[in-house]
Scaffold this active site. Structure first.
Site, PDB file in Angstrom:
ATOM      1  N   LYS A 122     -50.207  85.143 -50.807  1.00 20.81           N
ATOM      2  CA  LYS A 122     -50.323  86.516 -50.301  1.00 20.81           C
ATOM      3  C   LYS A 122     -51.754  86.903 -49.965  1.00 20.81           C
ATOM      4  O   LYS A 122     -51.977  87.729 -49.076  1.00 20.81           O
ATOM      5  CB  LYS A 122     -49.732  87.517 -51.311  1.00 20.81           C
ATOM      6  CG  LYS A 122     -48.224  87.448 -51.382  1.00 20.81           C
ATOM      7  CD  LYS A 122     -47.648  88.643 -52.115  1.00 20.81           C
ATOM      8  CE  LYS A 122     -46.130  88.571 -52.121  1.00 20.81           C
ATOM      9  NZ  LYS A 122     -45.515  89.602 -52.933  1.00 20.81           N
ATOM     10  N   LYS A 206     -39.213  79.977 -46.330  1.00 20.03           N
ATOM     11  CA  LYS A 206     -38.331  80.930 -47.014  1.00 20.03           C
ATOM     12  C   LYS A 206     -37.948  82.077 -46.079  1.00 20.03           C
ATOM     13  O   LYS A 206     -38.784  82.521 -45.284  1.00 20.03           O
ATOM     14  CB  LYS A 206     -39.123  81.475 -48.210  1.00 20.03           C
ATOM     15  CG  LYS A 206     -38.309  82.163 -49.259  1.00 20.03           C
ATOM     16  CD  LYS A 206     -39.195  82.631 -50.405  1.00 20.03           C
ATOM     17  CE  LYS A 206     -40.129  83.753 -50.009  1.00 20.03           C
ATOM     18  NZ  LYS A 206     -40.793  84.426 -51.131  1.00 20.03           N
ATOM     19  N   LYS A 209     -39.264  88.993 -45.527  1.00 21.13           N
ATOM     20  CA  LYS A 209     -39.474  90.260 -44.806  1.00 21.13           C
ATOM     21  C   LYS A 209     -40.654  90.153 -43.853  1.00 21.13           C
ATOM     22  O   LYS A 209     -40.733  90.871 -42.863  1.00 21.13           O
ATOM     23  CB  LYS A 209     -39.832  91.380 -45.792  1.00 21.13           C
ATOM     24  CG  LYS A 209     -38.780  91.721 -46.799  1.00 21.13           C
ATOM     25  CD  LYS A 209     -39.353  92.661 -47.883  1.00 21.13           C
ATOM     26  CE  LYS A 209     -38.426  92.738 -49.079  1.00 21.13           C
ATOM     27  NZ  LYS A 209     -38.951  93.434 -50.238  1.00 21.13           N
TER      28      LYS A 209
HETATM   29  P1  TYM Z   1     -39.165  90.836 -53.870  1.00 19.79           P
HETATM   30  O1  TYM Z   1     -39.135  92.298 -53.606  1.00 19.79           O
HETATM   31  O2  TYM Z   1     -40.076  89.974 -53.055  1.00 19.79           O
HETATM   32  O3  TYM Z   1     -37.721  90.216 -53.725  1.00 19.79           O
HETATM   33  C1  TYM Z   1     -36.598  90.800 -54.385  1.00 19.79           C
HETATM   34  C2  TYM Z   1     -35.651  89.721 -54.897  1.00 19.79           C
HETATM   35  O4  TYM Z   1     -35.169  88.935 -53.801  1.00 19.79           O
HETATM   36  C3  TYM Z   1     -35.378  87.553 -54.082  1.00 19.79           C
HETATM   37  N1  TYM Z   1     -35.643  86.851 -52.815  1.00 19.79           N
HETATM   38  C4  TYM Z   1     -34.946  85.772 -52.412  1.00 19.79           C
HETATM   39  N2  TYM Z   1     -33.921  85.108 -52.969  1.00 19.79           N
HETATM   40  C5  TYM Z   1     -33.426  84.053 -52.275  1.00 19.79           C
HETATM   41  N3  TYM Z   1     -33.906  83.653 -51.069  1.00 19.79           N
HETATM   42  C6  TYM Z   1     -34.940  84.298 -50.472  1.00 19.79           C
HETATM   43  N4  TYM Z   1     -35.391  83.912 -49.279  1.00 19.79           N
HETATM   44  C7  TYM Z   1     -35.503  85.417 -51.153  1.00 19.79           C
HETATM   45  N5  TYM Z   1     -36.518  86.290 -50.861  1.00 19.79           N
HETATM   46  C8  TYM Z   1     -36.583  87.154 -51.892  1.00 19.79           C
HETATM   47  C9  TYM Z   1     -36.588  87.521 -55.006  1.00 19.79           C
HETATM   48  O5  TYM Z   1     -36.649  86.308 -55.736  1.00 19.79           O
HETATM   49  C10 TYM Z   1     -36.334  88.731 -55.864  1.00 19.79           C
HETATM   50  O6  TYM Z   1     -35.411  88.410 -56.905  1.00 19.79           O
HETATM   51  N6  TYM Z   1     -41.996  90.420 -57.962  1.00 19.79           N
HETATM   52  C11 TYM Z   1     -40.649  90.737 -57.498  1.00 19.79           C
HETATM   53  C12 TYM Z   1     -40.168  92.116 -57.923  1.00 19.79           C
HETATM   54  C13 TYM Z   1     -40.293  92.358 -59.387  1.00 19.79           C
HETATM   55  C14 TYM Z   1     -39.466  91.852 -60.430  1.00 19.79           C
HETATM   56  C15 TYM Z   1     -39.984  92.385 -61.628  1.00 19.79           C
HETATM   57  C16 TYM Z   1     -38.339  91.028 -60.436  1.00 19.79           C
HETATM   58  C17 TYM Z   1     -41.254  93.141 -59.966  1.00 19.79           C
HETATM   59  N7  TYM Z   1     -41.068  93.152 -61.311  1.00 19.79           N
HETATM   60  C18 TYM Z   1     -39.410  92.101 -62.885  1.00 19.79           C
HETATM   61  C19 TYM Z   1     -37.783  90.722 -61.689  1.00 19.79           C
HETATM   62  C20 TYM Z   1     -38.311  91.265 -62.864  1.00 19.79           C
HETATM   63  C21 TYM Z   1     -40.659  90.704 -55.986  1.00 19.79           C
HETATM   64  O7  TYM Z   1     -41.668  90.888 -55.359  1.00 19.79           O
HETATM   65  O8  TYM Z   1     -39.434  90.555 -55.419  1.00 19.79           O
END
Ligand code: TYM
Length: 345
Positions: A122, A206, A209
């Site tokens: 990032k 991957k 967004k």
């Molecule tokens: P974020 O907002 O990037 O993504 C949200 C969730 O979607 C999953 N994800 C995917 N799963 C499968 N294939 C993909 N291409 C894909 N892209 C995204 C992510 O693995 C996630 O589960 N850091 C986290 C948010 C967070 C969090 C937490 C999660 C903050 N605190 C505590 C669990 C527990 C994040 O940025 O997810």
């Protein structure tokens, strides 16, 4: 990384997870996270938040942030979460997250954070200009989880390293303060073919967004026509689907589409291959498009209905924040006591 094994945590099972309000949700978010949340809401107490504190580690327009937060909450509801069962709330509305994050900033080691691959991705070439928050982001994530002493965290594969760090922080805290079993060693719920959904334009990247090509992903707000067209245009190779799952090795695009089909249908890749092995993409893609539309179009429709009623979303978020605080505040209070902060006698 940590000193000694910690005796097991014996408290209640809880599920925690979150999604950042930083752009439209896509099929990867749905299969890697939202669909799993819905599956767990009947089994465990679930605390599912909108990760707005994480979102502001990169610039967010203050005029848009609250609406982006409502949009993720609407997607949770549209995916099938029931706010009477799952606790749905904005992360920033529960102060326990930030407070515990500070304590964990003093437990986690710089060397641990230096190994986090997501920061490297990032921050790119501009490490010096990244926010300090972006660097310490996984520590906040550990606080999100351990403020509820969560035992299970459903996430996609890209979050695996952050969960390992969460366990390291829990174990070091338990060791340093001689409070064995105070924080659990949280388990990631990552398995299944939807845990890593790849771009429709490149099986090695991957689904994300931030990909500039909208054809690389299926958004939850896409119309049935958009969904069908994106599946039709998805990159493939010229071979028919293999007769065995092993035959998917070295064919990332085919592997991804078979995984997506499986995740949408609730089947393993082997079961999908048993059905479509030997068939060409001319047969498989229309079947996948139909399945994707049948699963996602109702979610998109429901999402639009919720978005038309922001008052209802705000009621869910406010109620959720109160219920979440009622669980997290006593845990952080106990943590403060363990650390030895001043309290009136
Ligand atoms: P974020 O907002 O990037 O993504 C949200 C969730 O979607 C999953 N994800 C995917 N799963 C499968 N294939 C993909 N291409 C894909 N892209 C995204 C992510 O693995 C996630 O589960 N850091 C986290 C948010 C967070 C969090 C937490 C999660 C903050 N605190 C505590 C669990 C527990 C994040 O940025 O997810």
């Amino acid at each position: 990384m940590t000193d000694q094994p910690t005796p097991a945590y014996t408290g209640p099972e809880r599920v925690v997870s979150g999604v950042q309000p930083s752009g439209a949700l896509h099929l990867g978010n749905y299969l890697g996270a939202l669909k799993k949340f819905v599956a767990y809401q009947d089994q465990y107490p679930c605390f599912l938040f909108v990760a707005d504190l994480h979102a502001v580690t990169v610039w967010q327009d203050p005029k848009l942030l609250a609406d982006q937060t409502r949009e993720i909450a609407a997607a949770y509801l549209a995916a099938g979460l029931d706010p009477k069962k799952a606790v749905i709330f904005p992360q920033s509305a529960v102060r326990a997250h930030s407070e515990l994050a500070w304590i964990f900033n003093c437990v986690a080691r710089l060397g641990w954070l230096d190994r986090m691959t997501q920061f490297k991705e990032k921050s790119g070439k501009h490490k010096e200009r990244s926010s300090v928050g972006l660097y310490t982001y996984p520590v906040l994530q550990a606080a999100d989880i351990l403020a509820y002493r969560a035992t299970k965290v459903p996430v996609g594969e890209d979050q695996r390293q952050h969960l390992e760090l969460t366990r390291d922080i829990a174990q070091k805290f338990n060791n340093d303060f001689e409070t064995p079993g105070f924080f659990p060693l949280t388990e990631g719920l990552i398995a299944g073919p939807g845990a890593r959904v790849m771009s429709l334009r490149d099986g090695a990247a991957k689904m994300s967004k931030s990909d500039p090509s909208d054809n690389s992903r299926i958004n939850l707000t896409d119309t049935p026509d958009d969904i069908a067209q994106k599946v039709r245009k998805a990159k493939t190779d010229p071979e028919p689907l293999p007769e065995t799952e092993e035959g998917l090795a070295g064919r990332p695009e085919a592997d991804n589409l078979v995984g997506v089909y499986g995740a949408l249908a609730g089947k393993t890749k082997a079961e999908v291959i048993a059905e479509f092995g030997g068939k060409g993409f001319g047969t498989f893609k229309p079947a996948l498009a139909d399945l994707a539309v049948s699963v996602l179009a109702p979610v998109g429709e429901s999402l639009r209905r919720y978005l038309a009623d922001p008052g209802e979303i705000d009621r869910v978020l406010k109620d959720g924040a109160e219920r979440a605080s009622a669980v997290a505040d006593p845990i952080v209070e106990e943590t403060r006591r363990i650390v030895g902060f001043w309290r009136p006698n």
